[in-house]
Write a protein that holds these residues in place. Structure first.
Motif, short mmCIF file in Angstrom:
data_model
loop_
_atom_site.label_atom_id
_atom_site.label_comp_id
_atom_site.label_asym_id
_atom_site.label_seq_id
_atom_site.Cartn_x
_atom_site.Cartn_y
_atom_site.Cartn_z
N HIS A 90 51.53 -43.99 -31.54
CA HIS A 90 50.66 -43.57 -30.31
C HIS A 90 49.66 -44.71 -29.92
CE1 HIS A 90 49.41 -41.23 -26.64
NE2 HIS A 90 48.36 -41.16 -27.21
N ARG A 91 48.49 -44.67 -30.39
CA ARG A 91 47.45 -45.61 -29.77
C ARG A 91 46.39 -45.38 -30.78
NH1 ARG A 91 45.50 -42.52 -24.20
NH2 ARG A 91 47.71 -43.31 -23.19
N ASP A 92 45.21 -46.29 -30.56
CA ASP A 92 43.88 -46.12 -31.19
C ASP A 92 42.90 -46.85 -30.18
OD1 ASP A 92 43.65 -49.10 -31.65
OD2 ASP A 92 45.31 -48.80 -33.08
N ILE A 93 41.59 -46.66 -30.55
CA ILE A 93 40.44 -47.46 -29.94
C ILE A 93 40.05 -48.52 -30.91
CG2 ILE A 93 40.06 -45.83 -28.29
CD1 ILE A 93 37.42 -45.25 -29.83
N ALA A 94 39.38 -49.46 -30.39
CA ALA A 94 38.69 -50.66 -31.47
C ALA A 94 37.27 -51.07 -30.78
CB ALA A 94 39.70 -51.81 -31.35
N ILE A 95 36.35 -51.38 -31.87
CA ILE A 95 35.20 -51.79 -31.58
C ILE A 95 35.08 -53.33 -32.20
CG2 ILE A 95 34.28 -49.43 -31.40
CD1 ILE A 95 32.94 -50.09 -34.24
N SER A 96 34.22 -54.23 -31.78
CA SER A 96 33.98 -55.57 -32.24
C SER A 96 32.59 -55.36 -32.83
CB SER A 96 34.07 -56.60 -31.16
OG SER A 96 35.33 -56.28 -30.52
N VAL A 97 32.32 -55.93 -34.17
CA VAL A 97 31.06 -55.88 -34.74
C VAL A 97 30.79 -57.28 -34.97
CG1 VAL A 97 31.70 -53.49 -35.54
CG2 VAL A 97 32.14 -55.53 -37.03
N ASP A 98 29.42 -57.41 -35.44
CA ASP A 98 28.80 -58.83 -35.68
C ASP A 98 28.92 -59.28 -36.88
OD1 ASP A 98 27.26 -56.69 -36.71
OD2 ASP A 98 25.40 -57.54 -35.89
N ASN A 99 28.95 -58.31 -37.89
CA ASN A 99 29.32 -58.46 -39.45
C ASN A 99 30.26 -57.66 -39.77
OD1 ASN A 99 29.10 -58.57 -42.08
ND2 ASN A 99 26.92 -59.19 -42.26
N LEU A 100 31.26 -58.05 -39.73
CA LEU A 100 32.68 -57.18 -40.29
C LEU A 100 32.50 -56.57 -41.56
CD1 LEU A 100 35.43 -56.23 -39.41
CD2 LEU A 100 36.39 -58.23 -40.38
N GLN A 101 32.34 -57.22 -42.57
CA GLN A 101 32.06 -56.57 -43.96
C GLN A 101 30.90 -55.66 -43.79
OE1 GLN A 101 34.25 -57.20 -46.84
NE2 GLN A 101 33.12 -55.14 -47.11
N GLY A 102 29.81 -56.24 -43.42
CA GLY A 102 28.60 -55.42 -43.38
C GLY A 102 28.59 -53.98 -42.50
N ALA A 103 29.41 -54.06 -41.37
CA ALA A 103 29.76 -52.89 -40.71
C ALA A 103 30.45 -51.94 -41.44
CB ALA A 103 30.46 -53.29 -39.20
N CYS A 104 31.66 -52.40 -42.21
CA CYS A 104 32.44 -51.58 -42.91
C CYS A 104 31.73 -50.86 -44.12
CB CYS A 104 33.73 -52.19 -43.24
SG CYS A 104 34.86 -52.80 -41.97
N ASP A 105 30.85 -51.76 -44.75
CA ASP A 105 30.11 -51.30 -45.81
C ASP A 105 29.20 -50.10 -45.19
OD1 ASP A 105 31.16 -53.08 -47.60
OD2 ASP A 105 29.55 -54.47 -47.63
N ARG A 106 28.53 -50.20 -44.21
CA ARG A 106 27.57 -49.30 -43.80
C ARG A 106 28.44 -47.91 -43.28
NH1 ARG A 106 26.71 -48.03 -38.36
NH2 ARG A 106 24.89 -47.13 -37.98
#
Length: 308
Positions: A90-106
């Motif tokens: 069906h679907r999802d939503i998406a956010i854009s982040v400044d530091n991809l690895q750092g955001a995922c680590d957080r």
């Protein structure tokens, strides 16, 4: 007809847990509409810092809003389930982040569940976190990545993705009827799917630009090859409103609600609710070729109509 992609509606079981999650992403509750007479409340969240796209503006006058709908009693009902949009594609939503690895680590450090981590699979440039209801939140990088600690105030509510049966029919509808512009196309013949990113074109913006990650409020159409084949037994996608409910709709705010609805009438759209139907006279709903609902409401930053 001046328009903006305004919001994406998600039904939630427990609003406290859901709001907490989206606040962890860096969003803020910018409006809450209580409807005790109908036993539901609405929470509108957006990125709202000084670095955001449109901080401080009325919620109908900005892009990239997430609307959470809580129906009273679901938080204590063990039988209540939500269609997250991906168990049945069906679907999802998406956010854009400044530091991809750092955001995922957080997010990992906060014990957020992941559908896909950056280190998993072949696509190492995206991750998928899961919210408390199991909705997927795609994490992608802003165009200019930083190496310092990630800053949630710079994030963007980039897009909502829906899967469509016919790319031709859906592109025609969203461009000609809804007035959107095709901003980017990604063809994936080896994997047998194509992606189309649409939005309301801004001054100086180039059609089919190479990058759209810095934008907010986009719509991504995913077309899986063969779903529109007349010989296929594929009948269509769950629209999010049939049982079990989940994703409710996307929403577009317009410069003049009455004029916009008159235009849709002239174009013979498939209506779910006209302005004159029911008790809520400040919203209308049309349906796209796949039956997804699109809420139409007044941009209150351009013209006052409702006391939201």
């Amino acid at each position: 007809m001046a328009t903006d992609t305004s919001k994406y509606k998600l039904r939630v079981k427990d609003p406290v847990e859901s709001v907490k999650f989206y606040e962890l992403l860096g969003m803020k509750v910018i409006n809450k509409i209580e409807n005790p007479q109908w036993s539901f409340d609405l929470y509108f969240l957006a990125f709202d810092s000084d670095k955001a796209e449109s901080p401080g503006r009325h919620w109908t006058d900005r892009e990239g809003i997430v609307e959470l709908t809580h129906n009273y009693g679901t938080e204590s009902n063990p039988e209540y389930t939500i269609c997250n949009g991906n168990d049945e594609p069906h679907r999802d939503i998406a956010i854009s982040v400044d530091n991809l690895q750092g955001a995922c680590d957080r997010l990992e450090q906060a014990n957020v569940a992941f559908k896909k981590k950056l280190s998993e699979g072949r696509m190492r440039h995206i991750a998928f976190a899961k919210d408390p209801n199991g909705y997927w939140v795609e994490i992608i990088g802003l165009k200019d990545q930083i190496t310092t600690e990630t800053d949630t105030s710079s994030y963007r509510m980039n897009h909502s993705m829906i899967r469509v049966k016919s790319a031709t029919a859906s592109l025609k509808f969203y461009q000609e009827t809804m007035g959107m512009t095709l901003l980017r196309t990604l063809k994936n013949p080896d994997s047998k799917f194509d992606l189309y990113f649409l939005g309301y074109k801004r001054e100086g913006e180039v059609e089919n630009a190479s990058a759209t990650s810095d934008r907010e409020g986009l719509l991504e159409l995913t077309y899986n090859y063969g779903t529109d084949d007349p010989d296929s037994d594929f009948t269509g996608y769950h629209d999010g409103n049939a049982e079990p409910q989940g994703f409710g709709h996307i929403c577009v705010s317009v410069d003049d609600l009455d004029a916009a609805c008159a235009r849709f009438e002239e174009q013979n759209v498939d209506w779910k609710k006209r302005l004159t139907d029911g008790k809520m006279r400040n919203v209308a709903f049309v349906k796209d070729p796949d039956g997804y609902w699109i809420e139409i409401l007044q941009n209150e930053g351009l013209k006052k109509r409702a006391d939201w």
